[in-house]
Design a protein around this motif. Structure first.
Motif, mmCIF file in Angstrom:
data_model
loop_
_atom_site.group_PDB
_atom_site.id
_atom_site.type_symbol
_atom_site.label_atom_id
_atom_site.label_comp_id
_atom_site.label_asym_id
_atom_site.label_seq_id
_atom_site.Cartn_x
_atom_site.Cartn_y
_atom_site.Cartn_z
ATOM 1 N N THR A 15 0.814 -1.214 0.000
ATOM 2 C CA THR A 15 0.000 0.000 0.000
ATOM 3 C C THR A 15 0.837 1.248 0.000
ATOM 4 N N LEU A 19 -1.150 5.935 -4.350
ATOM 5 C CA LEU A 19 -2.049 5.967 -5.483
ATOM 6 C C LEU A 19 -1.327 6.524 -6.692
ATOM 7 N N GLN A 47 -12.672 4.862 -5.225
ATOM 8 C CA GLN A 47 -12.330 4.593 -3.836
ATOM 9 C C GLN A 47 -12.913 5.721 -3.001
ATOM 10 N N GLY A 49 -13.940 6.646 0.963
ATOM 11 C CA GLY A 49 -13.950 6.279 2.364
ATOM 12 C C GLY A 49 -14.863 7.180 3.173
ATOM 13 N N GLU A 77 -14.977 1.976 1.685
ATOM 14 C CA GLU A 77 -14.219 1.649 2.889
ATOM 15 C C GLU A 77 -14.607 2.566 4.035
ATOM 16 N N THR A 118 -10.728 -0.049 6.902
ATOM 17 C CA THR A 118 -9.302 0.158 6.638
ATOM 18 C C THR A 118 -8.617 1.045 7.663
ATOM 19 N N LEU A 267 -2.964 10.424 4.299
ATOM 20 C CA LEU A 267 -4.422 10.334 4.245
ATOM 21 C C LEU A 267 -5.012 11.740 4.334
ATOM 22 N N TYR A 292 -3.558 13.647 -4.988
ATOM 23 C CA TYR A 292 -3.081 12.615 -5.915
ATOM 24 C C TYR A 292 -1.631 12.855 -6.326
ATOM 25 N N GLY A 298 -5.332 7.359 0.515
ATOM 26 C CA GLY A 298 -6.783 7.349 0.518
ATOM 27 C C GLY A 298 -7.324 8.578 1.212
ATOM 28 N N TYR A 299 -8.656 8.647 1.283
ATOM 29 C CA TYR A 299 -9.306 9.765 1.965
ATOM 30 C C TYR A 299 -10.592 9.262 2.607
#
Length: 329
Positions: A15, A19, A47, A49, A77, A118, A267, A292, A298-299
């Motif tokens: 991970t 991204l 994706q 979250g 998620e 997550t 994040l 990005y 992720g967010y």
């Protein structure tokens, strides 16, 4: 547990690649609150979250059906909240709440709904960080790590600021943050810190005082607490979850912080006054583009309450906004 920890550690290493950087197109279209009822069947292609604090009791009182609703909106998620260090279960921040969810039951219900847990927000009850009570923090994070590893979490995030009056206080806190990260990393879980607005308050070295004769245009004395956290934690042990709304509330530019600490911020919390994009305060196209660019992992969407409306209404309208936004992958 050893096999589970090894699996999660390997997953975490993969991970960390982040991204893929992509082109972001600015699009300021905002979903209408009136169209929320039509946004209940979205094919999840992005994706997305959600921090479950956004829903509180609305979700916890009927967790299976609530999770199914979130998946139907397009969320993929969850970042959960309400970890209780005494029982190891999950509930609400309200001390009057007696509804507690067993972690294994929570995971099964999320799996059944097609959602991944997550991340998690959790904080030790001890607020005074001293060398003498270091062992209390170690015990907290060790127990919590075992439970969150079973949930399949990739991230464990502290969302509350300890008492900090001086730079020395901040550095002592950072020592404990580093220890927490060392503990979670052994299970393949990244440890992080989430800001509100108070982290953008300046503190000075012990014994220093503001200049009583300072003019308005003189450079301010002291260092932001968030900056001290960034500079005094080990990048191999501690990452940061930047809440872009609270950064703005702290009179800061989230893009500038992402630029300055692109290797530390992994994040994002995507937040507005209520429904995403409705206030005109948050430049989400530029925020996502920068996120990005720096390779966020992720967010998570987060909403506070709004009188006269249910939180599910706000969460659903925010999902529609993100699903229709060309700048969101």
């Amino acid at each position: 547990m050893a096999t589970r920890r090894t699996f999660l550690k390997n997953l975490s290493l993969l991970t960390l690649g982040g991204l893929a950087t992509g082109k972001a197109v600015a699009n300021n279209s905002v979903s209408s609150f009136d169209a929320v009822s039509e946004a209940t069947s979205v094919t999840a292609k992005k994706q997305m979250g959600l921090q479950t604090y956004s829903l509180g009791q609305e979700l916890l009182k009927d967790l299976p059906n609530g999770l199914a609703r979130l998946a139907k909106m397009g969320y993929t998620e969850l970042e959960i909240f309400g970890y209780k260090e005494d029982s190891g279960k999950f509930g609400d921040y309200n001390p009057q709440n007696k509804l507690l969810i067993d972690p294994k039951e929570y995971k099964k219900m999320a799996d059944d709904a097609g959602l991944k847990i997550t991340s998690s927000h959790l904080t030790p009850s001890v607020r005074e960080y001293t060398p003498e009570n270091m062992s209390k923090f170690e015990d907290f994070w060790k127990k919590a790590t075992d439970i969150h590893a079973e949930l399949g979490c990739k991230y464990m995030v502290q969302p509350s600021l300890p008492r900090i009056q001086t730079e020395e206080d901040a550095k002592r806190v950072c020592d404990i943050f580093n220890k927490a990260g060392e503990i979670t990393n052994k299970a393949g879980i990244l440890w992080g810190y989430h800001n509100h607005s108070n982290e953008f308050k300046r503190v000075m070295k012990e014994g220093e005082k503001p200049d009583p004769n300072a003019r308005p245009w003189d450079p301010p004395k002291g260092t932001y607490i968030e900056e001290l956290f960034m500079k005094n934690t080990d990048p191999a042990k501690v990452m940061f979850e930047l809440d872009v709304y609270w950064t703005v509330m702290g009179q800061q530019d989230p893009l500038e912080w992402m630029d300055n600490y692109k290797d530390r911020i992994k994040l994002l919390h995507i937040k507005d006054r209520w429904i995403l994009g409705d206030s005109g305060m948050m430049n989400f196209p530029n925020i996502f583009k920068k996120g990005y660019e720096i390779g966020i992992l992720g967010y998570f969407v987060e909403l506070e309450g709004k009188k006269g409306h249910t939180q599910f209404e706000g969460v659903e309208a925010s999902a529609k906004y993100l699903q229709s936004a060309s700048f969101v992958k």
